[in-house]
Scaffold this active site. Structure first.
Site, PDB file in Angstrom:
ATOM      1  N   LYS A 164     -51.283 -60.722  24.813  1.00 21.43           N
ATOM      2  CA  LYS A 164     -50.217 -59.618  24.586  1.00 21.43           C
ATOM      3  C   LYS A 164     -50.989 -58.188  25.477  1.00 21.43           C
ATOM      4  O   LYS A 164     -50.449 -57.394  25.201  1.00 21.43           O
ATOM      5  CB  LYS A 164     -49.779 -59.524  23.289  1.00 21.43           C
ATOM      6  CG  LYS A 164     -48.642 -60.425  22.784  1.00 21.43           C
ATOM      7  CD  LYS A 164     -48.056 -60.180  21.529  1.00 21.43           C
ATOM      8  CE  LYS A 164     -47.440 -61.109  21.022  1.00 21.43           C
ATOM      9  NZ  LYS A 164     -46.366 -61.883  21.839  1.00 21.43           N
ATOM     10  N   THR A 208     -61.769 -61.540  24.466  1.00 28.93           N
ATOM     11  CA  THR A 208     -61.228 -62.351  23.342  1.00 28.93           C
ATOM     12  C   THR A 208     -62.057 -63.654  23.350  1.00 28.93           C
ATOM     13  O   THR A 208     -63.014 -63.998  24.164  1.00 28.93           O
ATOM     14  CB  THR A 208     -59.884 -62.306  23.504  1.00 28.93           C
ATOM     15  OG1 THR A 208     -59.323 -62.929  22.362  1.00 28.93           O
ATOM     16  CG2 THR A 208     -59.292 -63.080  24.643  1.00 28.93           C
ATOM     17  N   LYS A 248     -66.935 -63.424  22.779  1.00 29.26           N
ATOM     18  CA  LYS A 248     -67.387 -62.042  22.273  1.00 29.26           C
ATOM     19  C   LYS A 248     -68.808 -62.210  21.806  1.00 29.26           C
ATOM     20  O   LYS A 248     -69.442 -61.200  22.065  1.00 29.26           O
ATOM     21  CB  LYS A 248     -66.587 -62.025  20.773  1.00 29.26           C
ATOM     22  CG  LYS A 248     -65.204 -61.555  21.021  1.00 29.26           C
ATOM     23  CD  LYS A 248     -64.288 -61.212  19.652  1.00 29.26           C
ATOM     24  CE  LYS A 248     -62.776 -60.999  19.977  1.00 29.26           C
ATOM     25  NZ  LYS A 248     -62.188 -60.785  18.865  1.00 29.26           N
ATOM     26  N   ASP A 282     -62.350 -54.284  16.508  1.00 29.34           N
ATOM     27  CA  ASP A 282     -61.546 -55.119  15.720  1.00 29.34           C
ATOM     28  C   ASP A 282     -61.532 -54.658  14.331  1.00 29.34           C
ATOM     29  O   ASP A 282     -60.557 -54.379  13.644  1.00 29.34           O
ATOM     30  CB  ASP A 282     -62.287 -56.660  15.454  1.00 29.34           C
ATOM     31  CG  ASP A 282     -61.685 -57.431  16.480  1.00 29.34           C
ATOM     32  OD1 ASP A 282     -60.801 -57.209  17.354  1.00 29.34           O
ATOM     33  OD2 ASP A 282     -62.346 -58.621  17.061  1.00 29.34           O
ATOM     34  N   GLY A 334     -63.276 -66.466   5.616  1.00 27.32           N
ATOM     35  CA  GLY A 334     -63.818 -66.694   6.792  1.00 27.32           C
ATOM     36  C   GLY A 334     -64.979 -66.098   7.026  1.00 27.32           C
ATOM     37  O   GLY A 334     -65.320 -64.826   6.289  1.00 27.32           O
ATOM     38  N   ARG A 350     -65.136 -72.021   4.310  1.00 29.90           N
ATOM     39  CA  ARG A 350     -65.588 -73.345   4.257  1.00 29.90           C
ATOM     40  C   ARG A 350     -66.912 -73.952   4.085  1.00 29.90           C
ATOM     41  O   ARG A 350     -67.389 -74.398   3.234  1.00 29.90           O
ATOM     42  CB  ARG A 350     -64.653 -74.185   5.390  1.00 29.90           C
ATOM     43  CG  ARG A 350     -64.750 -75.491   5.412  1.00 29.90           C
ATOM     44  CD  ARG A 350     -63.867 -76.038   6.578  1.00 29.90           C
ATOM     45  NE  ARG A 350     -64.385 -75.554   7.975  1.00 29.90           N
ATOM     46  CZ  ARG A 350     -63.804 -75.563   9.007  1.00 29.90           C
ATOM     47  NH1 ARG A 350     -62.631 -76.385   9.075  1.00 29.90           N
ATOM     48  NH2 ARG A 350     -64.380 -75.448  10.230  1.00 29.90           N
ATOM     49  N   ARG A 375     -72.809 -69.963   5.492  1.00 32.68           N
ATOM     50  CA  ARG A 375     -72.226 -68.977   6.451  1.00 32.68           C
ATOM     51  C   ARG A 375     -71.902 -67.682   5.704  1.00 32.68           C
ATOM     52  O   ARG A 375     -72.085 -66.393   6.088  1.00 32.68           O
ATOM     53  CB  ARG A 375     -71.094 -69.204   7.367  1.00 32.68           C
ATOM     54  CG  ARG A 375     -71.667 -70.334   8.375  1.00 32.68           C
ATOM     55  CD  ARG A 375     -70.562 -70.607   9.467  1.00 32.68           C
ATOM     56  NE  ARG A 375     -70.664 -69.678  10.572  1.00 32.68           N
ATOM     57  CZ  ARG A 375     -69.594 -69.669  11.343  1.00 32.68           C
ATOM     58  NH1 ARG A 375     -68.657 -70.305  11.260  1.00 32.68           N
ATOM     59  NH2 ARG A 375     -69.577 -68.636  12.208  1.00 32.68           N
ATOM     60  N   TYR A 408     -51.267 -63.815  14.473  1.00 24.86           N
ATOM     61  CA  TYR A 408     -49.964 -63.177  14.596  1.00 24.86           C
ATOM     62  C   TYR A 408     -49.002 -63.931  15.495  1.00 24.86           C
ATOM     63  O   TYR A 408     -49.423 -65.051  16.219  1.00 24.86           O
ATOM     64  CB  TYR A 408     -50.128 -61.707  15.564  1.00 24.86           C
ATOM     65  CG  TYR A 408     -50.880 -61.943  16.560  1.00 24.86           C
ATOM     66  CD1 TYR A 408     -52.425 -61.744  16.697  1.00 24.86           C
ATOM     67  CD2 TYR A 408     -50.316 -61.895  17.837  1.00 24.86           C
ATOM     68  CE1 TYR A 408     -52.977 -61.733  17.761  1.00 24.86           C
ATOM     69  CE2 TYR A 408     -50.787 -62.022  19.162  1.00 24.86           C
ATOM     70  CZ  TYR A 408     -52.271 -61.870  18.958  1.00 24.86           C
ATOM     71  OH  TYR A 408     -53.011 -62.025  20.123  1.00 24.86           O
TER      72      TYR A 408
HETATM   73  P1  NDP Z   1     -64.392 -68.253  14.675  1.00 23.38           P
HETATM   74  O1  NDP Z   1     -64.380 -69.768  15.179  1.00 23.38           O
HETATM   75  O2  NDP Z   1     -65.725 -67.246  15.035  1.00 23.38           O
HETATM   76  O3  NDP Z   1     -64.331 -68.504  13.213  1.00 23.38           O
HETATM   77  C1  NDP Z   1     -63.637 -69.363  12.435  1.00 23.38           C
HETATM   78  C2  NDP Z   1     -63.495 -69.284  10.942  1.00 23.38           C
HETATM   79  O4  NDP Z   1     -62.576 -69.890  10.416  1.00 23.38           O
HETATM   80  C3  NDP Z   1     -64.887 -69.796  10.116  1.00 23.38           C
HETATM   81  O5  NDP Z   1     -65.282 -69.065   9.132  1.00 23.38           O
HETATM   82  C4  NDP Z   1     -64.393 -71.429   9.979  1.00 23.38           C
HETATM   83  O6  NDP Z   1     -65.112 -71.806   9.016  1.00 23.38           O
HETATM   84  C5  NDP Z   1     -62.976 -70.921   9.557  1.00 23.38           C
HETATM   85  N1  NDP Z   1     -62.310 -72.204   9.714  1.00 23.38           N
HETATM   86  C6  NDP Z   1     -61.794 -72.881  10.986  1.00 23.38           C
HETATM   87  N2  NDP Z   1     -61.001 -73.582  10.732  1.00 23.38           N
HETATM   88  C7  NDP Z   1     -60.908 -73.800   9.435  1.00 23.38           C
HETATM   89  C8  NDP Z   1     -59.896 -74.674   8.586  1.00 23.38           C
HETATM   90  N3  NDP Z   1     -59.155 -75.565   9.128  1.00 23.38           N
HETATM   91  N4  NDP Z   1     -59.781 -74.365   7.422  1.00 23.38           N
HETATM   92  C9  NDP Z   1     -60.705 -73.336   6.680  1.00 23.38           C
HETATM   93  N5  NDP Z   1     -61.612 -72.518   7.636  1.00 23.38           N
HETATM   94  C10 NDP Z   1     -61.669 -72.940   8.829  1.00 23.38           C
HETATM   95  O7  NDP Z   1     -62.975 -67.467  14.932  1.00 23.38           O
HETATM   96  P2  NDP Z   1     -62.754 -65.807  14.836  1.00 23.38           P
HETATM   97  O8  NDP Z   1     -63.511 -65.309  13.767  1.00 23.38           O
HETATM   98  O9  NDP Z   1     -62.907 -65.184  16.124  1.00 23.38           O
HETATM   99  O10 NDP Z   1     -61.169 -65.710  14.717  1.00 23.38           O
HETATM  100  C11 NDP Z   1     -60.442 -66.290  13.453  1.00 23.38           C
HETATM  101  C12 NDP Z   1     -59.136 -65.806  13.632  1.00 23.38           C
HETATM  102  O11 NDP Z   1     -58.877 -64.218  13.528  1.00 23.38           O
HETATM  103  C13 NDP Z   1     -58.278 -66.394  14.473  1.00 23.38           C
HETATM  104  O12 NDP Z   1     -56.986 -66.801  14.028  1.00 23.38           O
HETATM  105  C14 NDP Z   1     -58.259 -65.096  15.593  1.00 23.38           C
HETATM  106  O13 NDP Z   1     -57.075 -65.517  16.308  1.00 23.38           O
HETATM  107  C15 NDP Z   1     -57.922 -64.277  14.593  1.00 23.38           C
HETATM  108  N6  NDP Z   1     -58.094 -62.776  15.203  1.00 23.38           N
HETATM  109  C16 NDP Z   1     -57.178 -61.832  15.374  1.00 23.38           C
HETATM  110  C17 NDP Z   1     -57.303 -60.555  15.767  1.00 23.38           C
HETATM  111  C18 NDP Z   1     -56.464 -59.531  15.647  1.00 23.38           C
HETATM  112  O14 NDP Z   1     -56.353 -58.498  16.366  1.00 23.38           O
HETATM  113  N7  NDP Z   1     -55.391 -59.857  15.270  1.00 23.38           N
HETATM  114  C19 NDP Z   1     -58.950 -60.278  16.398  1.00 23.38           C
HETATM  115  C20 NDP Z   1     -59.843 -61.164  16.056  1.00 23.38           C
HETATM  116  C21 NDP Z   1     -59.419 -62.563  15.514  1.00 23.38           C
HETATM  117  P3  NDP Z   1     -66.667 -72.595   9.003  1.00 23.38           P
HETATM  118  O15 NDP Z   1     -67.750 -71.390   8.836  1.00 23.38           O
HETATM  119  O16 NDP Z   1     -66.674 -73.510   7.955  1.00 23.38           O
HETATM  120  O17 NDP Z   1     -66.646 -73.460  10.571  1.00 23.38           O
END
Ligand code: NDP
Length: 265
Positions: free
Chosen positions: A16, A62, A66, A102, A127, A152, A156, A214
């Site tokens: 978007k 994105t 990053k 962010d 997370g 999870r 980390r 979102y």
């Molecule tokens: P990353 O891939 O860097 O991190 C993923 C995180 O989610 C890790 O902590 C991982 O845990 C955990 N995770 C993944 N799958 C699962 C699951 N099934 N159950 C539980 N924990 C899980 O992603 P990002 O940090 O870049 O993005 C995270 C979210 O934030 C996304 O949905 C993204 O779209 C959103 N976002 C939104 C923004 C906005 O402006 N609204 C800006 C930035 C991000 P583990 O360490 O155990 O692998």
């Protein structure tokens, strides 16, 4: 001459950001274009270099680039350096500046749009990935009473707690089982339509549950609502982080309220 900006990602068709920046440019009378660029998974740096050579002035970055953006930046803002991730690039004569908007976007949405005071509050951040890293320092600046990172993979969360200090505690999802004032879902679980194994006891009578995801309802928001929490998705954060990037590039602050409302409509 019209200035060129872009967002790089993979995938990117759903983004978007072009809509948001077009609305900001129109509103503030800035002569600029903003396009979405699909960079190959192994070709982010080359895509950015081609855009700069063609006159690009700045870019958002994105998923999943990053960290790659962090690496190509020749200078970093302190908040990007701390986050280890870059979502905003500015191309200047003296090189590439990397920033991370962010966290500022999340804080603006929570405090200005949703009218939450974070000082003295108990905050649970779910997370420990890129999004969590980006928001930790701005959250700490709000001086919460407690900040717990649940993930999870516990190691980390522990790594981030050590890196950012200030008494942050690390936990597994299951171990967080007392009420928090604000619970922020920064996991990618919602993307997969999944709910982390959370205790309903994290939600109290006045808890705000915030999902960074979102565009659709998520199992996390459903679960929070079912246990009495107020809820919000990450659309406001998306628009606010874009506004912060727009300000870095153009030195003008757009009005975000109307843009959030029109995206929701
Ligand atoms: P990353 O891939 O860097 O991190 C993923 C995180 O989610 C890790 O902590 C991982 O845990 C955990 N995770 C993944 N799958 C699962 C699951 N099934 N159950 C539980 N924990 C899980 O992603 P990002 O940090 O870049 O993005 C995270 C979210 O934030 C996304 O949905 C993204 O779209 C959103 N976002 C939104 C923004 C906005 O402006 N609204 C800006 C930035 C991000 P583990 O360490 O155990 O692998």
């Amino acid at each position: 001459m019209t200035d060129r900006y872009a967002v790089f990602g993979h995938p990117i068709a759903h983004s978007k950001s072009p809509l948001i920046h077009a609305a900001f440019a129109h509103q503030t009378g800035q002569d600029m274009t903003y396009e979405a660029i699909l960079a190959p998974l192994d070709g982010f740096a080359d895509s950015v270099a081609a855009f700069v050579a063609a006159g690009g002035r700045g870019a958002n970055v994105t998923v999943p680039f990053k960290e790659a953006a962090f690496k190509i930046a020749q200078r970093l803002s302190p908040r990007a350096a701390r986050a280890g991730a870059v979502n905003t690039l500015s191309f200047a004569a003296d090189g590439i500046l990397g920033d991370n908007t962010d966290g500022a976007g999340l804080i603006a949405d929570l405090t200005r749009n949703l009218k939450r005071t974070l000082a003295g509050q108990r905050i649970l951040l779910l997370g420990a990935g890129g999004a969590a890293r980006g928001v930790l320092e701005p959250l700490l600046e709000q001086q919460p009473a407690t900040l717990v990172i649940a993930n999870r993979t516990l190691s980390r969360a522990e790594e981030l707690a050590t890196l950012f200090g200030h008494g942050i505690r690390a936990a597994t999802f299951e171990a967080a089982d007392t009420p928090f004032d604000v619970v922020i879902n920064a996991t990618a679980a919602s993307l997969a339509g999944e709910l982390p194994p959370l205790s309903p006891r994290i939600f109290g009578a006045d808890t705000l549950a915030y999902d960074m995801m979102y565009g659709r309802d998520t199992p996390f928001l459903d679960f929070a609502r079912a246990h009495g929490a107020a809820t919000a998705d990450g659309l406001g954060m998306l628009v606010e982080q874009a506004a912060e990037a727009f300000y870095l590039w153009r030195c003008v602050r757009p009005d975000t309220t109307a843009v959030i409302a029109s995206l929701r409509a």
